[in-house]
Design a protein around this motif. Sequence first.
Motif, PDB file in Angstrom:
ATOM      1  N   GLN A 182      14.532   7.199 -13.869  1.00 41.91           N
ATOM      2  CA  GLN A 182      14.635   8.327 -12.956  1.00 41.91           C
ATOM      3  C   GLN A 182      15.711   8.049 -11.921  1.00 41.91           C
ATOM      4  O   GLN A 182      15.784   6.965 -11.371  1.00 41.91           O
ATOM      5  N   THR A 183      16.554   9.037 -11.644  1.00 44.31           N
ATOM      6  CA  THR A 183      17.607   8.834 -10.660  1.00 44.31           C
ATOM      7  C   THR A 183      17.299   9.514  -9.335  1.00 44.31           C
ATOM      8  O   THR A 183      17.959   9.253  -8.353  1.00 44.31           O
ATOM      9  N   ALA A 184      16.315  10.394  -9.302  1.00 38.22           N
ATOM     10  CA  ALA A 184      15.930  11.042  -8.054  1.00 38.22           C
ATOM     11  C   ALA A 184      15.213  10.032  -7.159  1.00 38.22           C
ATOM     12  O   ALA A 184      14.589   9.098  -7.644  1.00 38.22           O
ATOM     13  N   PRO A 185      15.308  10.212  -5.833  1.00 43.46           N
ATOM     14  CA  PRO A 185      14.607   9.301  -4.929  1.00 43.46           C
ATOM     15  C   PRO A 185      13.113   9.263  -5.227  1.00 43.46           C
ATOM     16  O   PRO A 185      12.512  10.263  -5.602  1.00 43.46           O
ATOM     17  N   LEU A 186      12.546   8.096  -5.060  1.00 42.31           N
ATOM     18  CA  LEU A 186      11.130   7.899  -5.326  1.00 42.31           C
ATOM     19  C   LEU A 186      10.541   7.078  -4.187  1.00 42.31           C
ATOM     20  O   LEU A 186      11.104   6.066  -3.798  1.00 42.31           O
ATOM     21  N   ASP A 187       9.437   7.529  -3.621  1.00 41.88           N
ATOM     22  CA  ASP A 187       8.725   6.745  -2.616  1.00 41.88           C
ATOM     23  C   ASP A 187       7.703   5.878  -3.333  1.00 41.88           C
ATOM     24  O   ASP A 187       6.713   6.390  -3.845  1.00 41.88           O
ATOM     25  N   ALA A 188       7.967   4.584  -3.387  1.00 45.93           N
ATOM     26  CA  ALA A 188       7.067   3.655  -4.071  1.00 45.93           C
ATOM     27  C   ALA A 188       6.353   2.808  -3.023  1.00 45.93           C
ATOM     28  O   ALA A 188       6.973   2.301  -2.094  1.00 45.93           O
ATOM     29  N   TYR A 189       5.046   2.668  -3.188  1.00 48.61           N
ATOM     30  CA  TYR A 189       4.236   1.872  -2.283  1.00 48.61           C
ATOM     31  C   TYR A 189       3.399   0.891  -3.084  1.00 48.61           C
ATOM     32  O   TYR A 189       2.696   1.279  -3.999  1.00 48.61           O
ATOM     33  N   MET A 190       3.492  -0.377  -2.723  1.00 49.87           N
ATOM     34  CA  MET A 190       2.644  -1.400  -3.304  1.00 49.87           C
ATOM     35  C   MET A 190       1.617  -1.746  -2.231  1.00 49.87           C
ATOM     36  O   MET A 190       1.973  -1.938  -1.069  1.00 49.87           O
ATOM     37  N   VAL A 191       0.348  -1.800  -2.596  1.00 48.57           N
ATOM     38  CA  VAL A 191      -0.712  -2.038  -1.620  1.00 48.57           C
ATOM     39  C   VAL A 191      -1.352  -3.395  -1.884  1.00 48.57           C
ATOM     40  O   VAL A 191      -1.692  -3.725  -3.021  1.00 48.57           O
ATOM     41  N   THR A 192      -1.501  -4.173  -0.824  1.00 50.15           N
ATOM     42  CA  THR A 192      -2.162  -5.464  -0.900  1.00 50.15           C
ATOM     43  C   THR A 192      -3.013  -5.639   0.355  1.00 50.15           C
ATOM     44  O   THR A 192      -2.730  -5.024   1.388  1.00 50.15           O
ATOM     45  N   TRP A 193      -4.047  -6.434   0.274  1.00 50.91           N
ATOM     46  CA  TRP A 193      -4.913  -6.609   1.440  1.00 50.91           C
ATOM     47  C   TRP A 193      -4.221  -7.362   2.553  1.00 50.91           C
ATOM     48  O   TRP A 193      -4.360  -7.041   3.710  1.00 50.91           O
ATOM     49  N   GLN A 194      -3.482  -8.412   2.211  1.00 52.34           N
ATOM     50  CA  GLN A 194      -2.881  -9.262   3.228  1.00 52.34           C
ATOM     51  C   GLN A 194      -1.713 -10.018   2.613  1.00 52.34           C
ATOM     52  O   GLN A 194      -1.738 -10.371   1.436  1.00 52.34           O
ATOM     53  N   VAL A 195      -0.691 -10.275   3.402  1.00 54.33           N
ATOM     54  CA  VAL A 195       0.428 -11.110   2.970  1.00 54.33           C
ATOM     55  C   VAL A 195       0.447 -12.327   3.890  1.00 54.33           C
ATOM     56  O   VAL A 195       0.432 -12.189   5.106  1.00 54.33           O
ATOM     57  N   GLU A 196       0.439 -13.491   3.289  1.00 46.72           N
ATOM     58  CA  GLU A 196       0.463 -14.733   4.056  1.00 46.72           C
ATOM     59  C   GLU A 196       1.712 -15.528   3.704  1.00 46.72           C
ATOM     60  O   GLU A 196       2.432 -15.195   2.756  1.00 46.72           O
ATOM     61  N   HIS A 197       1.948 -16.609   4.450  1.00 49.29           N
ATOM     62  CA  HIS A 197       3.126 -17.450   4.198  1.00 49.29           C
ATOM     63  C   HIS A 197       3.084 -18.028   2.786  1.00 49.29           C
ATOM     64  O   HIS A 197       4.073 -18.019   2.070  1.00 49.29           O
ATOM     65  N   GLU A 198       1.953 -18.534   2.379  1.00 54.91           N
ATOM     66  CA  GLU A 198       1.742 -19.029   1.022  1.00 54.91           C
ATOM     67  C   GLU A 198       0.766 -18.079   0.338  1.00 54.91           C
ATOM     68  O   GLU A 198      -0.245 -17.708   0.932  1.00 54.91           O
ATOM     69  N   PHE A 199       1.056 -17.688  -0.889  1.00 59.23           N
ATOM     70  CA  PHE A 199       0.200 -16.727  -1.570  1.00 59.23           C
ATOM     71  C   PHE A 199       0.192 -16.981  -3.057  1.00 59.23           C
ATOM     72  O   PHE A 199       0.994 -17.748  -3.575  1.00 59.23           O
ATOM     73  N   GLY A 200      -0.731 -16.315  -3.731  1.00 57.05           N
ATOM     74  CA  GLY A 200      -0.926 -16.529  -5.159  1.00 57.05           C
ATOM     75  C   GLY A 200      -0.409 -15.392  -6.009  1.00 57.05           C
ATOM     76  O   GLY A 200       0.486 -14.640  -5.621  1.00 57.05           O
ATOM     77  N   GLY A 201      -1.019 -15.247  -7.172  1.00 55.48           N
ATOM     78  CA  GLY A 201      -0.520 -14.358  -8.222  1.00 55.48           C
ATOM     79  C   GLY A 201      -0.503 -12.880  -7.898  1.00 55.48           C
ATOM     80  O   GLY A 201       0.473 -12.190  -8.185  1.00 55.48           O
ATOM     81  N   MET A 202      -1.572 -12.357  -7.293  1.00 55.39           N
ATOM     82  CA  MET A 202      -1.635 -10.922  -7.039  1.00 55.39           C
ATOM     83  C   MET A 202      -0.575 -10.492  -6.012  1.00 55.39           C
ATOM     84  O   MET A 202       0.088  -9.480  -6.183  1.00 55.39           O
TER      85      MET A 202
END
Length: 68
Positions: free
Chosen positions: A4-24
């Motif tokens: 798709q070439t039209a603008p798209l608003d994409a949002y990824m949702v996660t509970w928390q982002v930390e300095h060190e993190f895992g797979g999800m």
Amino acid sequence: MNVQTAPLDAYMVTWQVEHEFGGMTTVCLQRAAAFAECYGHASVVTFYADPAYPELLQGLRERGKLSE
């Protein structure tokens, strides 16, 4: 693959982002980066309000884990 070439608003949702993190969180950030590369913009949304997020985000950007 039909990209798709039209603008798209994409949002990824996660509970928390930390300095060190895992797979999800890794998948969340990688998917946001892929959408941003393809469509020009993607946001990562978290429900954890941490006053230290500006410093955390800058550190993740410096490590190449998060784009601007």
